[in-house]
Write a protein that holds these residues in place. Structure first.
Motif, PDB file in Angstrom:
ATOM      1  N   ARG A   1      51.198  -4.406 -24.166  1.00 45.55           N
ATOM      2  CA  ARG A   1      50.350  -5.355 -23.445  1.00 45.55           C
ATOM      3  C   ARG A   1      49.025  -5.631 -24.161  1.00 45.55           C
ATOM      4  NH1 ARG A   1      48.285  -3.591 -19.155  1.00 45.55           N
ATOM      5  NH2 ARG A   1      48.740  -1.350 -19.342  1.00 45.55           N
ATOM      6  N   PHE A   2      48.789  -4.966 -25.269  1.00 43.87           N
ATOM      7  CA  PHE A   2      47.522  -5.081 -25.982  1.00 43.87           C
ATOM      8  C   PHE A   2      47.674  -5.920 -27.248  1.00 43.87           C
ATOM      9  CE2 PHE A   2      45.400  -2.022 -23.336  1.00 43.87           C
ATOM     10  CZ  PHE A   2      46.407  -1.167 -22.915  1.00 43.87           C
TER      11      PHE A   2
ATOM     12  N   VAL B   1      39.916  -2.841 -13.139  1.00 43.93           N
ATOM     13  CA  VAL B   1      41.054  -3.651 -12.711  1.00 43.93           C
ATOM     14  C   VAL B   1      41.289  -3.373 -11.235  1.00 43.93           C
ATOM     15  CG1 VAL B   1      43.471  -4.222 -13.034  1.00 43.93           C
ATOM     16  CG2 VAL B   1      42.070  -3.546 -15.010  1.00 43.93           C
ATOM     17  N   LYS B   2      41.124  -4.398 -10.423  1.00 46.16           N
ATOM     18  CA  LYS B   2      41.243  -4.234  -8.975  1.00 46.16           C
ATOM     19  C   LYS B   2      42.698  -4.410  -8.535  1.00 46.16           C
ATOM     20  CE  LYS B   2      36.602  -5.106  -7.497  1.00 46.16           C
ATOM     21  NZ  LYS B   2      35.775  -5.611  -6.384  1.00 46.16           N
ATOM     22  N   PRO B   3      43.144  -3.529  -7.661  1.00 49.41           N
ATOM     23  CA  PRO B   3      44.555  -3.596  -7.217  1.00 49.41           C
ATOM     24  C   PRO B   3      44.833  -4.793  -6.315  1.00 49.41           C
ATOM     25  CG  PRO B   3      43.393  -1.850  -6.057  1.00 49.41           C
ATOM     26  CD  PRO B   3      42.424  -2.399  -7.069  1.00 49.41           C
TER      27      PRO B   3
ATOM     28  N   GLY C   1      46.118  -9.730 -14.142  1.00 48.83           N
ATOM     29  CA  GLY C   1      45.355 -10.712 -14.901  1.00 48.83           C
ATOM     30  C   GLY C   1      45.195 -10.317 -16.366  1.00 48.83           C
ATOM     31  N   ILE C   2      44.509 -11.169 -17.108  1.00 50.80           N
ATOM     32  CA  ILE C   2      44.266 -10.919 -18.532  1.00 50.80           C
ATOM     33  C   ILE C   2      42.814 -10.490 -18.720  1.00 50.80           C
ATOM     34  CG2 ILE C   2      44.284 -11.906 -20.852  1.00 50.80           C
ATOM     35  CD1 ILE C   2      46.288 -13.988 -19.822  1.00 50.80           C
ATOM     36  N   SER C   3      42.639  -9.388 -19.425  1.00 47.38           N
ATOM     37  CA  SER C   3      41.292  -8.911 -19.754  1.00 47.38           C
ATOM     38  C   SER C   3      41.017  -9.283 -21.200  1.00 47.38           C
ATOM     39  CB  SER C   3      41.202  -7.390 -19.574  1.00 47.38           C
ATOM     40  OG  SER C   3      41.570  -7.015 -18.266  1.00 47.38           O
TER      41      SER C   3
ATOM     42  N   LEU D   1      40.043  -8.263 -28.080  1.00 48.47           N
ATOM     43  CA  LEU D   1      41.134  -7.496 -27.471  1.00 48.47           C
ATOM     44  C   LEU D   1      41.578  -8.226 -26.211  1.00 48.47           C
ATOM     45  CD1 LEU D   1      42.834  -4.824 -27.290  1.00 48.47           C
ATOM     46  CD2 LEU D   1      40.987  -3.946 -25.834  1.00 48.47           C
ATOM     47  N   HIS D   2      42.874  -8.457 -26.123  1.00 50.23           N
ATOM     48  CA  HIS D   2      43.456  -9.043 -24.922  1.00 50.23           C
ATOM     49  C   HIS D   2      44.367  -8.002 -24.280  1.00 50.23           C
ATOM     50  CE1 HIS D   2      42.145 -12.577 -27.060  1.00 50.23           C
ATOM     51  NE2 HIS D   2      42.468 -13.375 -26.070  1.00 50.23           N
ATOM     52  N   ILE D   3      44.162  -7.766 -22.994  1.00 48.97           N
ATOM     53  CA  ILE D   3      45.039  -6.876 -22.246  1.00 48.97           C
ATOM     54  C   ILE D   3      45.800  -7.743 -21.246  1.00 48.97           C
ATOM     55  CG2 ILE D   3      45.250  -4.822 -20.819  1.00 48.97           C
ATOM     56  CD1 ILE D   3      42.476  -3.965 -21.827  1.00 48.97           C
ATOM     57  N   MET D   4      47.073  -7.898 -21.476  1.00 46.25           N
ATOM     58  CA  MET D   4      47.911  -8.705 -20.598  1.00 46.25           C
ATOM     59  C   MET D   4      48.361  -7.882 -19.398  1.00 46.25           C
ATOM     60  SD  MET D   4      47.748 -11.229 -22.638  1.00 46.25           S
ATOM     61  CE  MET D   4      48.882 -12.427 -21.957  1.00 46.25           C
ATOM     62  N   ASP D   5      48.624  -8.568 -18.283  1.00 52.83           N
ATOM     63  CA  ASP D   5      49.129  -7.879 -17.081  1.00 52.83           C
ATOM     64  C   ASP D   5      48.302  -6.617 -16.813  1.00 52.83           C
ATOM     65  OD1 ASP D   5      52.236  -6.207 -16.149  1.00 52.83           O
ATOM     66  OD2 ASP D   5      50.785  -7.316 -14.915  1.00 52.83           O
TER      67      ASP D   5
END
Lengths: 114, 114
Positions: free
Chosen positions: B61-62, B112-114, B17-19, B75-79
């Motif tokens: 990814r950032f 981040v949950k697996p 997901g995206i954070s 800040l967006h964290i992709m994948d």
């Protein structure tokens, strides 16, 4: 190519004792910054030093706290007569000091006052 | 010291997901906006930084998005991956030789949950 070195990593002091925290900047860095991090909080700026000079101490408590960065040796953050509220993680960062250069953080010293 | 407000305080995202973490600042003199990643027991490590002359910066990814008129950046964290689970801090400084003197947000704990 060692990073910013802080020691000790953990320090336990009884109320009323003195705490000395040391920070060796990265090679080639002449600017040092100290931060304090209380549990569950962000880092709070304390003091900014260059060799033998305090540039900005606007974040330092007025009493019991002092900092130095001598010509030779590490930067020292000294806390006299520690109290329980001083328990925190203390981080040091260093930079080259040129415009728009980043600062690198050490691993921190976790001070516990008992 | 001018405040930097960070939200949310904690964030849980599924793997892939995206954070998204947001920050807002007040001081228009700030001209350097870094994001730090901190793992338990470690010092903050610079993740990515932006200056106000660009609206977006991407590194892997950032991604940082910057809105100068609104005085906000995010800040967006992709994948997102489980290894991204850490505390993230936004910060702001006035650059120049004071790049190491930053005002930090209070942090966002990302899981981040697996």
């Amino acid at each position: 190519n060692a990073g910013v070195m802080q020691n000790p990593r953990h320090l336990v002091r009884r109320r009323g004792q003195e705490a000395r925290l040391r920070c060796s900047p990265m090679k080639g860095h002449s600017h040092v910054y100290w931060y304090r991090q209380l549990p569950e909080e962000g880092l709070k700026f304390m003091v900014y030093l260059q060799k033998e000079n305090i540039i900005d101490e606007s974040g330092m408590p007025k009493e019991r706290f002092s900092a130095e960065f001598p010509k030779e040796g590490p930067s020292i953050l000294r806390i006299q007569q520690v109290v329980r509220g001083d328990s925190a993680a203390y981080f040091c960062a260093s930079s080259r000091g040129h415009a728009n250069t980043e600062a690198f953080f050490g691993q921190g010293t976790r001070l516990t006052v008992v | 010291q001018q405040q930097v407000k960070q939200s949310p305080q904690s964030l849980i995202v599924q793997k892939g997901g995206i954070s998204i973490i947001n920050c807002a600042y007040e001081n228009t003199a700030f001209d350097y906006f870094p994001w730090y990643q901190q793992f338990p027991g470690k010092g903050p490590a610079l993740l990515i930084a932006i200056r106000p002359d660009v609206s977006e910066k991407k590194e892997g990814r950032f991604t940082i998005s910057f809105n100068k008129s609104a005085k906000q950046f995010s800040l967006h964290i992709m994948d997102s991956q489980p290894g991204d689970s850490a505390t993230y801090f936004c910060a702001a400084s006035s650059g120049g030789t004071n790049a190491g003197k930053s005002t930090f947000g209070d942090g966002t704990t990302l899981t981040v949950k697996p």
